[in-house]
Design a protein around this motif. Structure first.
Motif, PDB file in Angstrom:
ATOM      1  N   ILE A 215     -28.732   2.826 -28.458  1.00 21.50           N
ATOM      2  CA  ILE A 215     -29.129   4.116 -27.899  1.00 21.50           C
ATOM      3  C   ILE A 215     -28.683   4.155 -26.437  1.00 21.50           C
ATOM      4  N   PRO A 216     -27.880   5.126 -26.033  1.00 20.25           N
ATOM      5  CA  PRO A 216     -27.462   5.202 -24.627  1.00 20.25           C
ATOM      6  C   PRO A 216     -28.674   5.378 -23.708  1.00 20.25           C
ATOM      7  N   SER A 217     -28.569   4.828 -22.510  1.00 20.82           N
ATOM      8  CA  SER A 217     -29.668   4.919 -21.553  1.00 20.82           C
ATOM      9  C   SER A 217     -29.192   5.592 -20.273  1.00 20.82           C
TER      10      SER A 217
ATOM     11  N   TYR B 150     -30.725   9.755 -26.602  1.00 28.86           N
ATOM     12  CA  TYR B 150     -30.585   8.813 -25.493  1.00 28.86           C
ATOM     13  C   TYR B 150     -31.938   8.667 -24.804  1.00 28.86           C
ATOM     14  N   THR B 151     -32.089   7.637 -23.972  1.00 32.10           N
ATOM     15  CA  THR B 151     -33.334   7.439 -23.240  1.00 32.10           C
ATOM     16  C   THR B 151     -33.128   7.816 -21.779  1.00 32.10           C
ATOM     17  N   LEU B 152     -34.205   8.324 -21.173  1.00 30.49           N
ATOM     18  CA  LEU B 152     -34.161   8.750 -19.780  1.00 30.49           C
ATOM     19  C   LEU B 152     -35.291   8.031 -19.046  1.00 30.49           C
ATOM     20  N   ALA B 153     -34.954   7.275 -17.998  1.00 27.91           N
ATOM     21  CA  ALA B 153     -35.940   6.461 -17.280  1.00 27.91           C
ATOM     22  C   ALA B 153     -36.109   6.962 -15.858  1.00 27.91           C
ATOM     23  N   ASP B 154     -37.345   7.237 -15.469  1.00 27.00           N
ATOM     24  CA  ASP B 154     -37.679   7.606 -14.087  1.00 27.00           C
ATOM     25  C   ASP B 154     -38.041   6.332 -13.335  1.00 27.00           C
ATOM     26  N   THR B 155     -37.613   6.197 -12.080  1.00 26.49           N
ATOM     27  CA  THR B 155     -37.864   4.969 -11.324  1.00 26.49           C
ATOM     28  C   THR B 155     -38.513   5.296  -9.985  1.00 26.49           C
TER      29      THR B 155
ATOM     30  N   ALA C 193     -28.513   0.639 -17.119  1.00 28.82           N
ATOM     31  CA  ALA C 193     -28.289   1.972 -17.663  1.00 28.82           C
ATOM     32  C   ALA C 193     -26.797   2.233 -17.896  1.00 28.82           C
ATOM     33  N   ASP C 194     -26.511   3.143 -18.825  1.00 29.35           N
ATOM     34  CA  ASP C 194     -25.133   3.573 -19.068  1.00 29.35           C
ATOM     35  C   ASP C 194     -24.709   4.646 -18.071  1.00 29.35           C
ATOM     36  N   LEU C 195     -25.705   5.388 -17.540  1.00 33.67           N
ATOM     37  CA  LEU C 195     -25.416   6.480 -16.606  1.00 33.67           C
ATOM     38  C   LEU C 195     -26.559   6.584 -15.608  1.00 33.67           C
ATOM     39  N   LEU C 196     -26.220   6.807 -14.343  1.00 37.90           N
ATOM     40  CA  LEU C 196     -27.218   6.952 -13.290  1.00 37.90           C
ATOM     41  C   LEU C 196     -27.200   8.382 -12.760  1.00 37.90           C
ATOM     42  N   LEU C 197     -28.339   9.057 -12.837  1.00 34.94           N
ATOM     43  CA  LEU C 197     -28.496  10.358 -12.198  1.00 34.94           C
ATOM     44  C   LEU C 197     -29.104  10.119 -10.822  1.00 34.94           C
ATOM     45  N   HIS C 198     -28.281  10.212  -9.802  1.00 29.95           N
ATOM     46  CA  HIS C 198     -28.714   9.966  -8.420  1.00 29.95           C
ATOM     47  C   HIS C 198     -29.171  11.302  -7.838  1.00 29.95           C
ATOM     48  N   VAL C 199     -30.496  11.487  -7.760  1.00 30.28           N
ATOM     49  CA  VAL C 199     -31.061  12.764  -7.344  1.00 30.28           C
ATOM     50  C   VAL C 199     -31.151  12.818  -5.816  1.00 30.28           C
ATOM     51  N   VAL C 200     -30.673  13.927  -5.257  1.00 33.06           N
ATOM     52  CA  VAL C 200     -30.652  14.119  -3.808  1.00 33.06           C
ATOM     53  C   VAL C 200     -31.387  15.429  -3.486  1.00 33.06           C
TER      54      VAL C 200
END
Length: 495
Positions: free
Chosen positions: A275-277, A325-330, A355-362
């Motif tokens: 499962i993509p993360s 896919y899974t979505l992780a909050d850090t 993770a396979d992809l990083l959403l870098h929130v600004v």
């Protein structure tokens, strides 16, 4: 000499009068006896600049409504902020001070004043310098403050020396952030990680007074020459405290390691299913939890507060074409994030590194979003997550300056602007995630008998279906599948 004292006294009188004015419309400059010597000290700054303590506008949180006086009295900490500006621009220094004010408010303090001093480097003894420390003492008295917060991590000797001058409690940025984490930690793992970080910070700051803190006399108790075992005072209280802290830290590390094993098991099961993360990371209060809720409906706590989220949250999500896919909050990051916290939360931050992809929130509405990006990337490098495929998500587009958003989108290779509050840009973000996460890559051409409808269902759920045809002997399928599904379909491959 008399004339100089008279002049200084007049200056202090003017300063005291100025303290009653809450507008702080301009920077105020104070002379410093220590900078009277004009010798070149290597990194020489303008003398007037070095001597200045600047009043930072817009930091006071003093309540104005007299009906709230009872609430005001309940506030336990009345603080004055202090900072040494030794590099960067004045705007950078003031942004850092405003962030410190926000941290102090998050911890429950009332910010009364904020002061910046221009120096080539912080004073090794009192951080601000002896003369400035005394002036800070005058400000503390005038404002009625009970705490001073310094915008950096102080050495133990600096904190003690500054406390001796200002006569109130002095804490540094690190202690403040640790206090916020201690207030917000909810899970067992989060509490253990914060306690470990606090003890790592406390250990070198223990204070003791030698023989007066002795707990035992070592062996036979008695005066000098009383026999074996009487040659020293034995274990002092500070040594006992150090031993207890080290013992507790060892226990906490064991507990965190055991909890990490549980999380690794869960992560391993997701990876086994291929499962993509996707991980969400970014500066504190950038809107990461709001974004997670928008994408998954997770219902995670959202507050306009620094470090509202400490415990990682993992939720299931789907792409527009139905792939899971899974979505992780850090946990959020911040400038000068204490190294103790980075180390203690390393196991949690591994969600980002794997993770396979990083959403870098600004936060697009922040005065210095590029500074936030740099601070986050610095921490990501510390936890070996710098190589993860990254998408910059500029949040709060509904209230941000369009020119700032355009500047970030031009500068960053992979970037998108959204508003988790209004939903602006969310569909485009969902499609971007679908395009960036790994897709099944094994091409299969199979004829599945009608008795194995379960396999056909799995192809629809887990693979990229290319063609499907119902024939006399079964269902003819071509698709791109993951390794485990391709293995199960292998026996039905068309030769």
């Amino acid at each position: 000499m008399t004339e100089r004292n008279s002049s200084t006294g007049s200056l202090f009188t003017q300063r005291a009068e100025a303290l009653t004015d809450d507008r702080f419309d301009e920077a105020r400059f104070l002379t410093d006896e220590e900078t009277a010597d004009s010798r070149d000290d290597g990194d020489q700054l303008d003398r007037e600049e070095r001597a200045a303590l600047r009043r930072v506008r817009g930091l006071s949180t003093e309540l104005e409504d007299i009906t709230e006086v009872e609430y005001r009295q309940l506030r336990l900490e009345r603080v004055v902020l202090a900072s040494v500006w030794s590099e960067g621009t004045l705007e950078d220094a003031e942004n850092s001070m405003r962030e410190l004010a926000a941290l102090a408010e998050t911890a429950g303090s009332e910010v009364l004043d904020g002061l910046i001093q221009r120096r080539s480097h912080p004073d090794n003894a009192t951080y601000l310098g002896k003369g400035k420390a005394q002036e800070l003492r005058d400000i503390v008295i005038a404002e009625g403050a009970d705490t001073v917060i310094c915008d950096t991590e102080l050495a133990p000797s600096q904190r003690r020396a500054l406390e001796d001058v200002v006569k109130v409690k002095v804490i540094d940025r690190t202690a403040l952030i640790l206090d916020i984490f201690a207030q917000h930690a909810k899970s067992k793992e989060g509490k253990a990680q914060v306690e470990l970080a606090q003890m790592q910070y406390l250990l070198p700051r223990l204070r003791g007074w030698g023989e007066s803190m002795s707990r035992q006399a070592g062996g036979q108790v008695g005066g000098a020459g009383q026999g074996m075992g009487s040659r020293g005072p034995g274990e002092t209280k500070i040594e006992l405290d150090r031993r207890r802290i080290n013992t507790r830290m060892a226990k906490l590390r064991r507990e965190i390691k055991e909890m990490k094993t549980v999380r690794d098991t869960k992560r391993g099961s997701r990876q086994a299913r291929e499962i993509p993360s996707v991980a969400i990371a970014g500066y504190t209060n950038a809107g990461k939890s709001s974004l997670l809720n928008r994408l998954t409906g997770a219902g995670v706590l959202v507050q306009n507060q620094l470090f509202a989220t400490l415990d990682p949250t993992v939720r299931r999500a789907e792409t527009p074409d139905g792939r899971e896919y899974t979505l992780a909050d850090t946990v959020g990051f911040v400038r000068q994030l204490p190294t103790q916290l980075v180390e203690a939360f390393r196991s949690t931050l591994e969600e980002v590194g794997d993770a396979d992809l990083l959403l870098h929130v600004v936060d697009g509405s922040h005065p210095d979003p590029e500074g936030q990006i740099s601070a986050v990337r610095s921490v990501l490098a510390d936890v070996d997550a710098a190589d993860v495929k990254e998408v910059i998500v500029v949040n709060k587009a509904d209230i941000a300056d369009p020119e700032v958003i355009d500047r970030i989108l031009r500068h960053e290779k992979h970037a998108i602007a959204v508003s988790a509050h209004t939903g602006q840009g969310m569909e485009a973000l969902r499609q971007l995630i679908a395009d960036e996460i790994p897709r099944p890559d094994i091409l299969v051409d199979v004829l599945v008998p009608y008795s194995r409808g379960d396999l056909v269902s799995r192809v629809h759920d887990e693979a990229d279906l290319l063609t499907e045809e119902h024939v006399a002997d079964g269902t003819r399928i071509t698709a791109r599948a993951k390794a485990d599904l391709a293995a199960d379909l292998e026996r039905y491959a068309v030769r």
